[in-house]
Design a protein around this motif. Structure first.
Motif, mmCIF file in Angstrom:
data_model
loop_
_atom_site.group_PDB
_atom_site.id
_atom_site.type_symbol
_atom_site.label_atom_id
_atom_site.label_comp_id
_atom_site.label_asym_id
_atom_site.label_seq_id
_atom_site.Cartn_x
_atom_site.Cartn_y
_atom_site.Cartn_z
ATOM 1 N N THR A 75 -68.036 67.075 126.801
ATOM 2 C CA THR A 75 -68.609 67.688 127.994
ATOM 3 C C THR A 75 -68.810 66.639 129.075
ATOM 4 O OG1 THR A 75 -69.777 69.299 126.611
ATOM 5 C CG2 THR A 75 -70.545 69.046 128.857
ATOM 6 N N VAL A 76 -68.414 66.982 130.302
ATOM 7 C CA VAL A 76 -68.618 66.120 131.467
ATOM 8 C C VAL A 76 -69.692 66.774 132.327
ATOM 9 C CG1 VAL A 76 -67.557 65.135 133.530
ATOM 10 C CG2 VAL A 76 -66.227 65.311 131.421
ATOM 11 N N THR A 77 -70.718 65.999 132.693
ATOM 12 C CA THR A 77 -71.798 66.547 133.508
ATOM 13 C C THR A 77 -72.023 65.703 134.755
ATOM 14 O OG1 THR A 77 -73.477 65.316 132.275
ATOM 15 C CG2 THR A 77 -73.016 67.560 131.537
ATOM 16 N N HIS A 78 -72.513 66.372 135.795
ATOM 17 C CA HIS A 78 -72.832 65.698 137.055
ATOM 18 C C HIS A 78 -73.973 66.446 137.731
ATOM 19 C CE1 HIS A 78 -72.455 63.579 140.817
ATOM 20 N NE2 HIS A 78 -72.303 64.723 141.449
ATOM 21 N N LEU A 79 -75.012 65.718 138.102
ATOM 22 C CA LEU A 79 -76.135 66.287 138.840
ATOM 23 C C LEU A 79 -75.857 66.115 140.329
ATOM 24 C CD1 LEU A 79 -78.983 67.528 138.696
ATOM 25 C CD2 LEU A 79 -79.879 65.200 138.776
ATOM 26 N N LEU A 80 -75.793 67.237 141.049
ATOM 27 C CA LEU A 80 -75.524 67.163 142.490
ATOM 28 C C LEU A 80 -76.653 66.439 143.203
ATOM 29 C CD1 LEU A 80 -74.202 70.738 143.369
ATOM 30 C CD2 LEU A 80 -72.882 68.669 143.011
ATOM 31 N N THR A 81 -76.293 65.551 144.111
ATOM 32 C CA THR A 81 -77.294 64.866 144.921
ATOM 33 C C THR A 81 -77.721 65.790 146.056
ATOM 34 O OG1 THR A 81 -75.683 63.902 146.429
ATOM 35 C CG2 THR A 81 -76.212 62.636 144.431
ATOM 36 N N GLU A 82 -78.738 65.378 146.776
ATOM 37 C CA GLU A 82 -79.211 66.187 147.888
ATOM 38 C C GLU A 82 -78.118 66.400 148.930
ATOM 39 O OE1 GLU A 82 -82.628 66.005 151.335
ATOM 40 O OE2 GLU A 82 -83.024 65.084 149.401
ATOM 41 N N ALA A 83 -77.366 65.356 149.260
ATOM 42 C CA ALA A 83 -76.304 65.466 150.258
ATOM 43 C C ALA A 83 -75.187 66.385 149.783
ATOM 44 C CB ALA A 83 -75.743 64.083 150.581
ATOM 45 N N GLN A 84 -74.866 66.346 148.497
ATOM 46 C CA GLN A 84 -73.785 67.170 147.962
ATOM 47 C C GLN A 84 -74.172 68.642 147.921
ATOM 48 O OE1 GLN A 84 -73.282 65.193 144.228
ATOM 49 N NE2 GLN A 84 -71.923 63.649 145.076
ATOM 50 N N GLY A 85 -75.429 68.929 147.689
ATOM 51 C CA GLY A 85 -75.871 70.321 147.580
ATOM 52 C C GLY A 85 -76.270 70.941 148.895
ATOM 53 N N ASN A 86 -76.196 70.212 149.978
ATOM 54 C CA ASN A 86 -76.673 70.696 151.268
ATOM 55 C C ASN A 86 -75.519 71.122 152.170
ATOM 56 O OD1 ASN A 86 -78.597 71.372 153.107
ATOM 57 N ND2 ASN A 86 -78.968 69.290 153.826
ATOM 58 N N HIS A 87 -74.593 71.924 151.632
ATOM 59 C CA HIS A 87 -73.440 72.403 152.389
ATOM 60 C C HIS A 87 -73.286 73.899 152.166
ATOM 61 C CE1 HIS A 87 -71.673 68.546 153.629
ATOM 62 N NE2 HIS A 87 -72.287 68.100 152.562
ATOM 63 N N ALA A 88 -72.971 74.615 153.217
ATOM 64 C CA ALA A 88 -72.797 76.062 153.130
ATOM 65 C C ALA A 88 -71.362 76.401 152.758
ATOM 66 C CB ALA A 88 -73.152 76.703 154.469
ATOM 67 N N GLY A 89 -71.184 77.529 152.107
ATOM 68 C CA GLY A 89 -69.850 78.021 151.791
ATOM 69 C C GLY A 89 -69.384 77.645 150.403
ATOM 70 N N VAL A 90 -68.200 78.129 150.075
ATOM 71 C CA VAL A 90 -67.601 77.904 148.769
ATOM 72 C C VAL A 90 -67.076 76.467 148.698
ATOM 73 C CG1 VAL A 90 -65.755 78.618 147.209
ATOM 74 C CG2 VAL A 90 -66.988 80.329 148.553
ATOM 75 N N ALA A 91 -67.311 75.819 147.582
ATOM 76 C CA ALA A 91 -66.826 74.456 147.370
ATOM 77 C C ALA A 91 -65.876 74.445 146.181
ATOM 78 C CB ALA A 91 -67.997 73.515 147.110
ATOM 79 N N LYS A 92 -64.969 73.482 146.181
ATOM 80 C CA LYS A 92 -64.081 73.264 145.036
ATOM 81 C C LYS A 92 -64.577 72.044 144.290
ATOM 82 C CE LYS A 92 -59.715 74.983 146.867
ATOM 83 N NZ LYS A 92 -58.323 74.590 147.154
ATOM 84 N N ALA A 93 -64.562 72.128 142.972
ATOM 85 C CA ALA A 93 -64.954 70.995 142.141
ATOM 86 C C ALA A 93 -63.780 70.625 141.247
ATOM 87 C CB ALA A 93 -66.161 71.349 141.293
ATOM 88 N N GLN A 94 -63.549 69.335 141.111
ATOM 89 C CA GLN A 94 -62.469 68.838 140.264
ATOM 90 C C GLN A 94 -63.034 67.711 139.422
ATOM 91 O OE1 GLN A 94 -59.026 67.567 142.451
ATOM 92 N NE2 GLN A 94 -58.152 66.502 140.711
ATOM 93 N N VAL A 95 -62.735 67.726 138.137
ATOM 94 C CA VAL A 95 -63.155 66.648 137.250
ATOM 95 C C VAL A 95 -61.913 65.840 136.877
ATOM 96 C CG1 VAL A 95 -63.010 68.079 135.163
ATOM 97 C CG2 VAL A 95 -64.406 66.033 135.144
ATOM 98 N N THR A 96 -62.032 64.514 136.927
ATOM 99 C CA THR A 96 -60.944 63.651 136.477
ATOM 100 C C THR A 96 -61.485 62.766 135.361
ATOM 101 O OG1 THR A 96 -61.391 61.932 138.104
ATOM 102 C CG2 THR A 96 -59.805 63.616 138.717
ATOM 103 N N VAL A 97 -60.672 62.592 134.324
ATOM 104 C CA VAL A 97 -61.051 61.757 133.198
ATOM 105 C C VAL A 97 -59.990 60.676 133.041
ATOM 106 C CG1 VAL A 97 -61.433 61.700 130.706
ATOM 107 C CG2 VAL A 97 -62.259 63.645 132.043
ATOM 108 N N THR A 98 -60.430 59.432 132.970
ATOM 109 C CA THR A 98 -59.530 58.302 132.772
ATOM 110 C C THR A 98 -59.695 57.832 131.335
ATOM 111 O OG1 THR A 98 -59.807 57.656 135.078
ATOM 112 C CG2 THR A 98 -58.883 56.007 133.581
ATOM 113 N N LEU A 99 -58.571 57.815 130.632
ATOM 114 C CA LEU A 99 -58.578 57.432 129.217
ATOM 115 C C LEU A 99 -57.344 56.614 128.913
ATOM 116 C CD1 LEU A 99 -59.804 57.634 126.393
ATOM 117 C CD2 LEU A 99 -58.595 59.783 126.101
ATOM 118 N N GLY A 100 -57.556 55.376 128.540
ATOM 119 C CA GLY A 100 -56.433 54.509 128.157
ATOM 120 C C GLY A 100 -55.405 54.344 129.251
#
Length: 104
Positions: A75-100
């Motif tokens: 599981t990958v988790t991220h707590l949104l900061t105040e600046a990240q959560g202070n935007h109106a409208g639909v947002a896209k989220a993308q997770v990237t994982v670096t392995l080897g």
């Protein structure tokens, strides 16, 4: 403090993106209290040993954020900061994982 959780089930090694048609909501007054959770369906905790993750957020107003995320098990988790959560409208989220040296 309990955080509002927005969960996604993700196939990390898939070659196409997944779209969610039922949008989960966070509001501008949910500052620093919304946690994004990406459950990696096609990876085991053992496969992700030594991996690092980051979150890319694309906001409707054109703002862009990239931040580190935490990997626990598969599981990958991220707590949104105040600046990240202070935007109106639909947002896209993308997770990237670096392995080897590979980025998924």
């Amino acid at each position: 403090m309990d955080h509002k959780q927005i969960k996604f089930q993700v196939d990390l090694k898939a070659t196409s993106s997944t779209r969610y048609f039922t949008l989960q909501k966070a509001y501008t007054n949910d500052l620093s209290s919304v946690q994004l959770i990406f459950e990696l369906q096609d990876c085991t905790a053992a496969e992700l040993t030594g991996a690092t993750a980051s979150i890319l957020l694309y906001m409707r107003d054109g703002s862009f954020f990239q931040d580190n995320a935490v990997i626990t098990g598969n599981t990958v988790t991220h707590l949104l900061t105040e600046a990240q959560g202070n935007h109106a409208g639909v947002a896209k989220a993308q997770v990237t994982v670096t392995l080897g040296g590979s980025i998924y």
